[in-house]
Design an enzyme around this catalytic site. Structure first.
Site, PDB file in Angstrom:
ATOM      1  N   GLU A 248       0.892  -1.165   0.000  1.00 17.99           N
ATOM      2  CA  GLU A 248       0.000   0.000   0.000  1.00 17.99           C
ATOM      3  C   GLU A 248       0.923   1.205   0.000  1.00 17.99           C
ATOM      4  OE1 GLU A 248      -1.614   3.116   0.752  1.00 17.99           O
ATOM      5  OE2 GLU A 248      -1.989   2.470   2.812  1.00 17.99           O
ATOM      6  N   CYS A 282      -1.786   9.475   2.342  1.00 16.31           N
ATOM      7  CA  CYS A 282      -1.518   9.118   0.946  1.00 16.31           C
ATOM      8  C   CYS A 282      -2.684   9.430   0.025  1.00 16.31           C
ATOM      9  CB  CYS A 282      -1.133   7.648   0.838  1.00 16.31           C
ATOM     10  SG  CYS A 282      -2.268   6.523   1.641  1.00 16.31           S
TER      11      CYS A 282
END
Length: 470
Positions: A248, A282
């Site tokens: 991720e 993010c």
């Protein structure tokens, strides 16, 4: 808040020779001295995890579910302590730390629920004549030892997304937190080890890159689950090969504003989605692509709202932007702002130890502030002649985690969902929206695999086919 000294390895807590300072980013004060692990600690944790793997795999469903719910309940009873601890070690505003604890609780509870859905199916083997008389079914089995490596920005939540699915799947797990933010994760592991699991089923090792390398290069592990930068993720994938790796990674999340959008709602979204966690997320809004006819109106609305974003002490409920994780991160973001050569609509400079909420206009392709993950309170706005150009600009990025579009048109919404290359496309909400039970992950340099308990459990199990001739 207290927990045993040392690192949770094996059946107990192992003391370390060295410690490291955990620093409050707001003022540089030392929060605590955390145990500092070594490659030798990593090797010991691996041996303990491999030894306990059969016992973890044999745990009945009710025991795995009960252990996860016990950790959930223990965390819920101490949520304010965890919220403050997160503020101190990450420097994130209190409002974001409260969200992190709430989402961690949901992740634990959802993983516990998914234990009941971990099953297989029968298979009709007689589709070919050679299969007549055969009985076939498949089950899911634990993949083995899981190594979870987390980022600094959401340490408790990211650890939960590694640990909870592993426990639900029957896998031992070793978690390595980011060096700057180990405290909340240490406390979470302590709660999990008190919940009825074999103690070595959940372990934690702190330390530097060598500790991480020792964990991921061991060919006896089943999977590595990493959250962090693209560069680090690529290095881990190379080091761990051929072990299964779930990544991720980063992003430079885009938000497209169509000419028919509710511009006030879109401006609100950019502020809400661009500056939460001080931009250290993010899927925080980084790139905004606005259709040319509404550019000036949208920029005016956005500039007016940015003035109201409170910068200051993250312990105060009203603060929305606080200092970044360390001075080096601050210096880098300011350098990227300067190097972009863009018009500074708002911010662009220090405000105390923090960076003022920043809006840049006209950032070109090739500038780091547009192409890379800035991980700070900076939003870049660019005008585009139309939606085709907007979607093309979104897709030119090497990243593809989440993106969003603001529009009143159902046709535009479905076109965006169809054309944008990302793991998630959000309509009339921030790209930073994430429910912890949904599949979450990216494409391209934003990673491989999916998080969310149901989907992570699938990643951390393997099918075993049974074929029987009675």
């Amino acid at each position: 808040m207290t927990w045993p000294d040392g690192l949770p390895i094996g059946d107990g807590w192992v003391t370390t020779e060295d410690t490291t300072d955990v620093v409050f980013p707001y003022d540089g004060s030392v929060v605590a001295r955390a145990p500092l692990g070594t490659p030798a600690h990593a090797v010991r944790a691996l041996e303990e995890a491999l030894a306990v793997a059969p016992a973890m795999a044999a745990l009945p469903s009710h025991a795995r579910r009960a252990a996860l719910m016990a950790a959930h309940d223990a965390l819920a009873a101490r949520r304010e302590e965890f919220e403050l601890l997160l503020v101190l070690e990450t420097g994130k505003p209190l409002v974001d730390c409260r969200v992190e604890v709430a989402r961690t609780l949901l992740t634990l509870a959802t993983a516990a629920e998914e234990v009941a859905r971990l099953h297989g199916e029968t298979v009709p083997l007689d589709l070919l004549p050679s299969g007549e008389g055969l009985v076939g079914f498949w089950t899911r089995r634990p993949i083995g030892v899981v190594v979870g490596i987390t980022g600094f920005n959401y340490p408790l939540l990211l650890a939960a997304h590694k640990i909870a699915p592993a426990v639900a799947a029957g896998c031992p797990v070793i978690v390595k937190p980011a060096p700057a933010t180990p405290l909340a994760t240490l406390r979470l592991v302590h709660l999990l080890r008190e919940g009825g699991l074999p103690p070595a089923g959940v372990q934690l090792v702190t330390g530097d890159v060598e500790v991480g390398r020792t964990l991921v290069e061991d060919r006896r592990i089943g999977a590595v689950s990493f959250t962090g930068s693209a560069a680090a993720g690529h290095a881990i994938a190379r080091a761990a090969a051929p072990t299964k790796v779930l990544l991720e990674l980063g992003s430079n999340a885009a938000l497209v504003v169509a000419a028919d959008a509710d511009l006030e709602a879109a401006a609100d979204a950019v502020v809400r989605g661009g500056y939460y966690a001080s931009g250290q997320a993010c899927i925080a809004v980084q790139r905004v692509l606005v259709e040319e006819p509404v550019r000036e109106e949208f920029l005016a609305l956005l500039a007016a709202r940015v003035k109201d974003v409170t910068v200051g002490d993250p312990r105060l409920p009203g603060t929305r932007v606080a200092p970044l994780i360390d001075p080096a991160a601050t210096d880098r973001v300011l350098e990227w702002i300067t190097a972009s050569g863009a018009e500074v609509v708002a911010g662009g400079a220090r405000e105390g130890r923090a960076i003022a909420p920043t809006v840049l206009s006209g950032v070109p392709d090739g500038a780091a502030a547009w192409d890379e993950e800035i991980f700070g309170p900076v939003v870049c706005v660019r005008a585009v002649p139309g939606l085709d150009a907007a979607f093309e600009a979104v897709n030119r990025s090497r990243y593809g985690l989440h993106a969003s579009v603001y529009t009143r048109s159902l046709a535009t919404a479905f076109t965006a969902i169809d054309r944008i290359e990302a793991g998630g496309v959000v309509v009339n909400e921030v790209p930073g929206f994430r429910a912890d039970n949904m599949p979450y992950g990216g494409v391209k340099d934003s990673g491989t695999g999916r998080e969310g308990p149901r989907f992570a459990i699938e990643e951390l199990t393997v099918t075993r086919m049974a074929i029987i001739r009675p």
